[in-house]
Design a protein around this motif. Structure first.
Motif, mmCIF file in Angstrom:
data_model
loop_
_atom_site.group_PDB
_atom_site.id
_atom_site.type_symbol
_atom_site.label_atom_id
_atom_site.label_comp_id
_atom_site.label_asym_id
_atom_site.label_seq_id
_atom_site.Cartn_x
_atom_site.Cartn_y
_atom_site.Cartn_z
ATOM 1 N N ILE A 90 39.193 79.774 69.560
ATOM 2 C CA ILE A 90 39.502 80.529 70.987
ATOM 3 C C ILE A 90 38.271 81.730 70.524
ATOM 4 C CG2 ILE A 90 40.489 82.107 72.162
ATOM 5 C CD1 ILE A 90 41.806 79.182 72.701
ATOM 6 N N PHE A 91 38.435 82.821 69.759
ATOM 7 C CA PHE A 91 37.724 84.064 69.794
ATOM 8 C C PHE A 91 36.614 83.988 68.762
ATOM 9 C CE2 PHE A 91 42.220 84.751 70.924
ATOM 10 C CZ PHE A 91 42.031 85.675 71.939
ATOM 11 N N TRP A 92 36.113 82.850 68.194
ATOM 12 C CA TRP A 92 34.907 83.337 67.106
ATOM 13 C C TRP A 92 33.897 82.364 67.715
ATOM 14 C CZ3 TRP A 92 36.885 82.362 61.392
ATOM 15 C CH2 TRP A 92 37.759 82.747 60.895
ATOM 16 N N PRO A 93 32.661 82.876 67.763
ATOM 17 C CA PRO A 93 32.161 83.956 66.537
ATOM 18 C C PRO A 93 32.479 85.231 67.302
ATOM 19 C CG PRO A 93 30.420 82.794 67.840
ATOM 20 C CD PRO A 93 31.565 82.284 67.964
ATOM 21 N N GLY A 94 33.006 86.503 67.603
ATOM 22 C CA GLY A 94 33.712 87.441 68.326
ATOM 23 C C GLY A 94 34.205 88.325 66.659
ATOM 24 N N PRO A 95 34.755 89.578 67.757
ATOM 25 C CA PRO A 95 35.550 90.506 67.231
ATOM 26 C C PRO A 95 37.046 90.697 66.677
ATOM 27 C CG PRO A 95 35.468 91.380 69.610
ATOM 28 C CD PRO A 95 34.522 90.048 68.910
ATOM 29 N N LEU A 96 37.339 89.692 65.933
ATOM 30 C CA LEU A 96 38.568 89.218 65.426
ATOM 31 C C LEU A 96 38.584 88.714 64.109
ATOM 32 C CD1 LEU A 96 41.254 88.360 66.160
ATOM 33 C CD2 LEU A 96 40.948 86.036 65.899
ATOM 34 N N THR A 97 39.113 89.372 63.146
ATOM 35 C CA THR A 97 39.726 89.043 61.423
ATOM 36 C C THR A 97 40.506 88.490 61.556
ATOM 37 O OG1 THR A 97 37.810 90.870 61.081
ATOM 38 C CG2 THR A 97 39.496 90.171 59.728
#
Ligand code: TXA
Ligand code: MG
Length: 323
Positions: A90-97
């Motif tokens: 859902i969240f990649w690529p993006g500001p989640l580690t």
């Protein structure tokens, strides 16, 4: 005598290739991500990862995030589970580690985990980061490209300022403009049965809980154990910070939010229209510029504790902590 100034280079194909050569030979390259600039090294080399700790003056117990070109590299470094795969989807690529168990015999240097048995991974969405990661072909370990304990850099010039005169600066800084998001990624521990948020970011608890329900028992009690980087004093300007300001004292600089009648000779407004996303985008650059004004204190107006405001208040709380 001139002080050591690190070179900022355009992120064209030739320079991305040069940056990859530097990384492959164990050197450090600063590069933009959508959150903040990172100080990158080959995640599979102990010596290269060690150089990050040296350059930042970072405590050895604070682990690093490994950046990947895409999610297919996850299994090279980590034991992937269903909730992590779903969040990545859902969240990649993006500001989640995502924090996961290290893969047994995984390729990452044990130094990225600071000796622990977990590893933090993220796929950034900045085009320059993506180009660098794709061409390098394996993980790049990268903390924010600031000296330890200071404000994260949101422009190439901030990185240059951080390492001006430093003993171990990065070899080059790839230019990528002002970062879009402005504060660091949301860090989510996925090693248990339910995800736990270790560091708030612009991907909010509500957004994550809509995909996989969060652990009911917040891990706040042992947060410092689980995410050693989350020290009380962090992201800090040199000037003292006063939170929830509803008035201004003499010689204070003002960091405003939304419509306000407060005024100071030195002031910035994080978002005149009260947008929390815009405030996150501006937060570190404005703290830097108010810090440079060398006032007695920086007074910060209240920021609503909802959505992205949770992450902004987290960073402001650390900036205000005694240091
Ligand atoms: O947006 C970001 O995350 C930026 C860009 C460059 O990607 N990076 C960043 O890295 O903020 P750093 O090193 O400044 O912060 C990483 C945070 C620290 O709080 C660290 O303790 C935590 O992530 N962390 C890293 N590895 C971990 C692990 N294995 N377990 C728990 N926490 C971890
Ligand atoms: Mg940092």
């Amino acid at each position: 005598m001139s002080i050591n100034v690190c070179e900022i280079i355009a992120a064209d194909a030739q320079n991305v290739a040069r940056a990859c050569d530097i990384l492959a030979s164990g050197g450090l390259v600063a590069f933009p991500t959508e959150t903040v600039y990172g100080l990158g090294a080959d995640a599979e080399s102990d010596a290269a990862v060690e150089a990050i700790y040296r350059a930042k003056g970072r405590p050895a117990h604070n682990p690093l995030i490994v950046h990947l070109a895409d999610a297919t590299l996850l299994s090279r470094y980590a034991e992937v589970n269903g909730m992590a795969a779903e969040l990545a989807q859902i969240f990649w690529p993006g500001p989640l580690t995502l924090v996961l168990p290290r893969k047994a015999d995984g390729k990452a240097s044990t130094r990225v985990s600071a000796g622990g048995n977990t590893i933090a991974l993220r796929v950034p969405r900045h085009p320059v980061a993506h180009a660098l990661l794709t061409q390098f072909g394996r993980g790049i370990a990268a903390p924010s490209a600031n000296r330890s304990g200071r404000i994260s850099p949101t422009s190439a010039v901030h990185v240059q300022e951080e390492f001006a005169g430093a003993e171990h600066p990065p070899a080059v800084i790839l230019e990528g403009g002002d970062t879009e998001v402005g504060i660091e990624s949301t860090v989510v521990d996925c090693t248990g049965t339910r995800p736990v948020i270790l560091r708030a970011g612009t991907i909010t608890a509500e957004q994550i809980a809509a995909i996989v329900s969060l652990a009911t028992e917040s891990a706040l009690g042992d947060e410092t154990l689980r995410s050693p980087g989350m020290l009380a004093s962090h992201y800090a300007p040199q000037t003292p910070v006063r939170l929830n300001a509803t008035h201004i004292e003499p010689d204070e600089a003002l960091l405003a939010f939304g419509t306000t009648t407060l005024h100071a000779p030195t002031m910035r407004n994080l978002s005149p229209t009260a947008s929390l996303e815009e405030a996150a985008h501006n937060l570190y650059a404005y703290l830097r510029s108010l810090d440079a004004a060398q006032c007695k204190r920086i007074a910060v107006m209240p920021i609503p504790q909802r959505g992205v405001g949770v992450a902004i208040n987290d960073r402001l709380g650390r900036a205000a902590a005694p240091h």
